[in-house]
Design a protein around this motif. Structure first.
Motif, short mmCIF file in Angstrom:
data_model
loop_
_atom_site.label_atom_id
_atom_site.label_comp_id
_atom_site.label_asym_id
_atom_site.label_seq_id
_atom_site.Cartn_x
_atom_site.Cartn_y
_atom_site.Cartn_z
N MET A 58 106.68 43.88 -12.98
CA MET A 58 106.74 43.96 -14.44
C MET A 58 107.21 45.35 -14.83
O MET A 58 106.90 46.33 -14.15
N ARG A 59 107.90 45.41 -15.96
CA ARG A 59 108.22 46.73 -16.51
C ARG A 59 106.90 47.41 -16.85
O ARG A 59 105.98 46.78 -17.36
N ILE A 60 106.83 48.68 -16.57
CA ILE A 60 105.58 49.41 -16.79
C ILE A 60 105.21 49.42 -18.27
O ILE A 60 104.03 49.30 -18.62
N ASN A 61 106.18 49.52 -19.17
CA ASN A 61 105.88 49.46 -20.61
C ASN A 61 105.24 48.14 -20.99
O ASN A 61 104.30 48.09 -21.78
N ARG A 80 97.88 56.30 -9.09
CA ARG A 80 96.78 56.08 -8.15
C ARG A 80 97.01 54.83 -7.30
O ARG A 80 96.81 54.84 -6.09
N LEU A 81 97.44 53.75 -7.95
CA LEU A 81 97.70 52.50 -7.22
C LEU A 81 98.85 52.67 -6.23
O LEU A 81 98.82 52.13 -5.13
N GLU A 82 99.84 53.44 -6.63
CA GLU A 82 100.97 53.71 -5.76
C GLU A 82 100.53 54.56 -4.56
O GLU A 82 100.92 54.28 -3.42
N ARG A 89 106.78 51.85 -7.53
CA ARG A 89 107.63 51.95 -8.72
C ARG A 89 109.08 51.81 -8.31
O ARG A 89 109.48 52.38 -7.29
N GLU A 90 109.84 51.10 -9.14
CA GLU A 90 111.27 50.99 -8.93
C GLU A 90 111.96 51.19 -10.27
O GLU A 90 111.39 50.83 -11.31
N PRO A 91 113.16 51.72 -10.26
CA PRO A 91 113.89 51.84 -11.53
C PRO A 91 114.10 50.45 -12.15
O PRO A 91 114.36 49.49 -11.44
N ALA A 92 113.94 50.38 -13.46
CA ALA A 92 114.12 49.10 -14.16
C ALA A 92 115.61 48.74 -14.19
O ALA A 92 116.45 49.60 -14.44
N GLU A 93 115.88 47.50 -13.94
CA GLU A 93 117.26 47.03 -13.95
C GLU A 93 117.85 47.16 -15.35
O GLU A 93 117.25 46.74 -16.33
N ARG A 96 118.11 53.05 -17.34
CA ARG A 96 117.97 54.24 -16.49
C ARG A 96 116.66 54.98 -16.71
O ARG A 96 116.21 55.72 -15.85
N ARG A 97 116.05 54.81 -17.88
CA ARG A 97 114.81 55.53 -18.16
C ARG A 97 113.56 54.71 -17.87
O ARG A 97 112.47 55.25 -17.81
N GLY A 98 113.71 53.39 -17.74
CA GLY A 98 112.55 52.53 -17.53
C GLY A 98 112.18 52.37 -16.07
O GLY A 98 112.99 52.60 -15.16
N TRP A 99 110.94 51.96 -15.85
CA TRP A 99 110.43 51.75 -14.50
C TRP A 99 109.76 50.39 -14.42
O TRP A 99 109.20 49.89 -15.40
N THR A 100 109.78 49.84 -13.23
CA THR A 100 109.14 48.56 -12.95
C THR A 100 108.04 48.80 -11.92
O THR A 100 108.24 49.54 -10.95
#
Length: 165
Positions: A58-61, A80-82, A89-93, A96-100
């Motif tokens: 899921m997108r972190i947002n 912490r979970l990571e 965490r992976e860059p959101a498709e 460029r600023r979002g994370w998944t």
């Protein structure tokens, strides 16, 4: 003259009853999950939502919105979970600023170990204390409050769609 700035005794009792019972249940869940699997309830919720998401991601947002968390709290939890290897965490498709957030195999095993404990605590400390009529009334109350406050931000999609644990 009625004090418009404070609650009537019955109103206050109603609110405090909900507040105290919710806090007691959340404390019990934190204790049971902590003792049995070393996982705070809030982290369990993040992992559970990832487990139910397509491709375990899921997108972190979106995760923050669904859990009712602030971005800073979500960033701390994700870190912490990571660090524990439960997610990555992976860059959101396409952004460029979002994370998944992506659940790892270790995270999947952990959340599936924690889920039965979560369910047992909810049953023993909450559901088993209610009559069938009380449960139905509580569903109506909860759905009514959520509908009035924020139909899209509290709990993401409608509550009826929750598949349970």
């Amino acid at each position: 003259m009625k004090d418009a700035f404070w609650l009537e005794p019955r109103e206050l009792r109603t609110f405090r009853s909900l507040d105290r019972s919710w806090r007691a249940l959340m404390t019990r869940l934190d204790e049971d999950l902590g003792w049995d699997v070393g996982l705070p309830r809030t982290y369990f919720e993040i992992l559970w939502r990832l487990r139910r998401a397509p491709s375990w991601s899921m997108r972190i947002n979106d995760l923050a919105i669904e859990t009712g968390s602030k971005a800073s709290r979500m960033a701390h939890a994700i870190g912490r979970l990571e660090a524990e290897g439960l997610m990555r965490r992976e860059p959101a498709e396409g952004d460029r600023r979002g994370w998944t957030a992506v659940l790892t195999e270790h995270g999947l095993r952990t959340v599936e170990l924690a889920a039965p404990r979560f369910a047992r605590t909810v049953r023993e400390s909450f559901l088993d204390l209610l009559t069938p009529i009380m449960r139905e009334e509580l569903i109506a109350i909860g759905e009514g409050v959520v509908r009035e406050l924020s139909p899209t931000k509290l709990n993401g999609p409608n509550m009826e769609g929750d598949k349970g644990i």
